[in-house]
Scaffold this active site. Structure first.
Site, PDB file in Angstrom:
ATOM      1  N   HIS B 123       0.820  -1.201   0.287  1.00 12.94           N
ATOM      2  CA  HIS B 123      -0.351  -0.223  -0.065  1.00 12.94           C
ATOM      3  C   HIS B 123       0.670   1.390  -0.011  1.00 12.94           C
ATOM      4  CE1 HIS B 123      -2.835   2.757   1.685  1.00 12.94           C
ATOM      5  NE2 HIS B 123      -3.908   2.064   0.952  1.00 12.94           N
ATOM      6  N   ASP B 203       3.671  -3.775   7.767  1.00 12.68           N
ATOM      7  CA  ASP B 203       2.814  -2.736   8.146  1.00 12.68           C
ATOM      8  C   ASP B 203       1.295  -3.808   8.039  1.00 12.68           C
ATOM      9  OD1 ASP B 203       0.283  -1.765   7.079  1.00 12.68           O
ATOM     10  OD2 ASP B 203      -0.031  -1.220   5.001  1.00 12.68           O
ATOM     11  N   GLN B 206      -4.008  -5.015   7.534  1.00 11.13           N
ATOM     12  CA  GLN B 206      -4.916  -6.124   6.830  1.00 11.13           C
ATOM     13  C   GLN B 206      -4.719  -6.921   7.564  1.00 11.13           C
ATOM     14  OE1 GLN B 206      -7.191  -4.987   4.632  1.00 11.13           O
ATOM     15  NE2 GLN B 206      -6.398  -3.327   3.744  1.00 11.13           N
ATOM     16  N   LYS B 229     -10.268  -0.444  10.635  1.00  9.91           N
ATOM     17  CA  LYS B 229     -10.268  -1.210   9.464  1.00  9.91           C
ATOM     18  C   LYS B 229     -10.667  -2.948  10.819  1.00  9.91           C
ATOM     19  CE  LYS B 229      -6.710  -0.349   6.485  1.00  9.91           C
ATOM     20  NZ  LYS B 229      -8.133   0.450   5.209  1.00  9.91           N
ATOM     21  N   CYS B 369      -4.939   2.172  -3.746  1.00  9.90           N
ATOM     22  CA  CYS B 369      -3.424   2.693  -3.073  1.00  9.90           C
ATOM     23  C   CYS B 369      -2.552   2.054  -3.231  1.00  9.90           C
ATOM     24  CB  CYS B 369      -3.160   3.544  -1.816  1.00  9.90           C
ATOM     25  SG  CYS B 369      -4.605   4.789  -1.239  1.00  9.90           S
TER      26      CYS B 369
END
Lengths: 155, 412
Positions: B123, B203, B206, B229, B369
């Site tokens: 991303h 990251d 997710q 999220k 993104c």
């Protein structure tokens, strides 16, 4: 708002069978490339100008949603044969229509009038404008005496 | 699966809505999840009873609000297996977390001759901060390619690390486009073998909402979390870090509450993590975060994962079998999470998204993104349906119906 408001049959016809869609144009005077990084639309637009200062032919190529491709197709027909200044004015009429104003040149816009309903879908307005704004840029590029220009939209 | 989705949905007010008389089918949780009632209640509790600034008041409701704000920090540390609550810095989102690392670590530690290794599937939040830093301080940016199976190419990764110059590795835990769950243990071990001093940033945007995560067990130095999220509110994220890394780093944003002392000619920074939290933080959102962690732990993250693994298997199988549909991502559900990117032959993603909206189905269309990945895939945009704990097999038919309708609408 229904899908039929957005996707009028005329629009779908232009999407399925686009007019003046071509990757090249013989004796082109100007080639502009417009891209919208947010949605990934890419458009190459080429114009050839007659000695008498009218638009002889406009062709487009690229990738994008049905609205952007169909609008460009309808545009190429509406502006062919017009004087450059007249084509710019027609592009402005279309732009204002996309911002909710009543068009003043219904007949001249031809199939472009089918996109009036797109104004009610704010996120799709830029799709309908892509070809027309590329045309405006191509004419202005020609008037500057240049033969190519590239634009990346940032909103 | 040990929870009942129909019961669970009742806790989400947004999911009770109808669109044009149809049930709202929300398939965009990879962009932002929905929020259960109890998270909203927790935020209301702050505004209705404990509304005061934190870390500075001497009166009761401020002290209580401060205690709750700090309790949320501890709660998140526990939820993601952080090395210590002192290694939890609240930020706006993962983007800010990565910028904190880019400004307070990367720009100060890396220079010409060094390499930062990232991947093609990042991303922009885990790519652009490093690219920008590379432009300004002159280190080399390298990128791990993906295989035809939509996984990181570990052989290529090994070669990219072979010269020992990789001092920083930035990788996503789970791809927001492909759904791929990356083999972080293997990749981090490989990077540390090539350079024992390598600093690793992950990251987790997710991953944390969808998988049991143990940051300390991953042995990474930094791990980015976003709260919106994972059933929590917008506006809050976190950088999870090894406390010793944070303690050695200068601040990123400066100003209120991140200092111990200020005179006209001298400023003493506060200790980590407060050194990195300048100004009044998102307090109500921290209340919401604590409730979101409780909510997810009551369900059990292993159960959430088991539910999603079964569901993504069903969705990927059905989409792959659907006429004119191409799925971009692993087919084995054990290797992927619930973000499913796909293309529909003859229908531009934006047209598909608009058409599905007419059916009350919410999906994401565009480049997500992740433009470097879009270039690798050779597309300008994809459609993406993404699953979460409140999705079930009854969400599949509206999606497939909408896709079939769009195909016949645009192709006829």
């Amino acid at each position: 708002m229904s899908m039929e408001d957005l996707y009028q049959e005329i629009i779908l016809d232009h999407y399925r069978k686009p007019h003046n869609r071509a990757p090249t144009l013989d004796d082109e005077d100007v080639h502009v490339h417009h891209s919208n990084p947010l949605c990934g639309d890419e458009m190459d637009l080429r114009i050839r100008v007659d000695d008498d200062g009218t638009l002889d032919q406009v062709v487009f190529d690229g990738e994008g949603c049905s609205i952007s491709q169909a609008s460009a197709s309808a545009m190429t027909i509406a502006v062919a044969g017009r004087e450059l200044k007249d084509a710019l004015e027609l592009a402005e009429d279309f732009r204002l229509m996309m911002h909710g104003e009543e068009p003043t040149r219904l007949d001249d816009l031809q199939d472009g009038i089918a996109f009036q309903g797109v104004a009610r879908f704010p996120v799709r307005v830029k799709c309908a404008l892509l070809g027309w704004m590329a045309l405006r840029d191509a004419i202005e590029t020609y008037e500057r005496g240049a033969s190519a220009h590239s634009v990346t939209y940032d909103d | 699966m040990s929870f009942d989705v129909a019961t669970l949905r009742k806790e989400f007010p947004t999911l009770q809505q109808e669109v044009d008389g149809r049930r709202l089918v929300y398939l965009d949780s990879a962009a932002s999840s929905q929020t259960p009632r109890r998270v909203l209640d927790a935020m209301d509790e702050y505004y209705e009873h404990l509304r005061a600034n934190v870390e500075r008041g001497v009166y009761r409701i401020s002290e209580q609000a401060t205690a709750r704000y700090e309790r949320a920090r501890t709660r998140l540390a526990d939820f993601v297996g952080a090395p210590s609550p002192d290694g939890v810095v609240f930020t706006k989102n993962v983007t800010e977390a990565m910028n904190l690392v880019a400004y307070s670590w990367v720009r100060r530690q890396l220079g010409p001759g060094d390499a930062l290794l990232t991947t093609e599937m990042e991303h922009h939040a885990n790519f652009v901060p490093w690219w920008h830093a590379a432009q300004e301080v002159g280190f080399e940016l390298r990128s791990i390619p993906i295989t035809d199976a939509f996984e990181l190419d570990l052989d290529a990764a090994r070669e990219l690390m072979a010269d020992g110059n990789v001092r920083f590795l930035a990788v996503t835990h789970v791809s927001n486009v492909l759904g791929t769950i990356n083999p972080l243990e293997d990749l981090i071990a490989m990077a540390r073998e090539a350079n024992p001093e390598v600093v690793v940033t992950v990251d987790g945007a997710q991953a944390v909402p969808h998988l049991p995560v143990d940051v300390a067990g991953l042995d990474c130095d930094f791990y980015g979390v976003t709260v919106h999220k994972m059933c929590g509110p917008t506006g809050l994220g976190a950088l999870i870090a090894k406390p010793e890394q944070l303690e050695a780093m200068p601040p990123f944003l400066t100003g209120g509450s991140m200092i111990l002392d200020v005179s006209l000619d001298q400023v003493t920074w506060n200790h980590a993590p407060h050194r990195f939290e300048a100004g009044t933080p998102p307090i109500a959102e921290a209340f919401g975060l604590e409730a979101a962690c409780d909510f997810l732990d009551e369900l059990g993250m292993a159960n959430v994962r088991a539910h999603e693994e079964a569901l993504v298997g069903t969705f990927v199988e059905a989409l792959t079998a659907a006429e004119g549909v191409t799925v971009y991502g692993p087919t084995d559900p054990s290797k992927r999470s619930g973000a499913i990117s796909f293309a529909v032959d003859g229908v531009h993603p934006h047209d598909l998204g608009a058409m599905l909206d007419g059916y009350g189905v919410c999906i994401r269309v565009g480049h997500h993104c992740a433009k470097p990945l879009m270039r690798t895939l050779g597309v300008n945009a994809t459609a993406r349906a993404s699953l979460y704990l409140y999705n079930d097999t009854d969400d599949l038919a509206p999606l497939l119906d909408g896709i079939a309708e769009a195909r016949s609408f645009f192709a006829r």
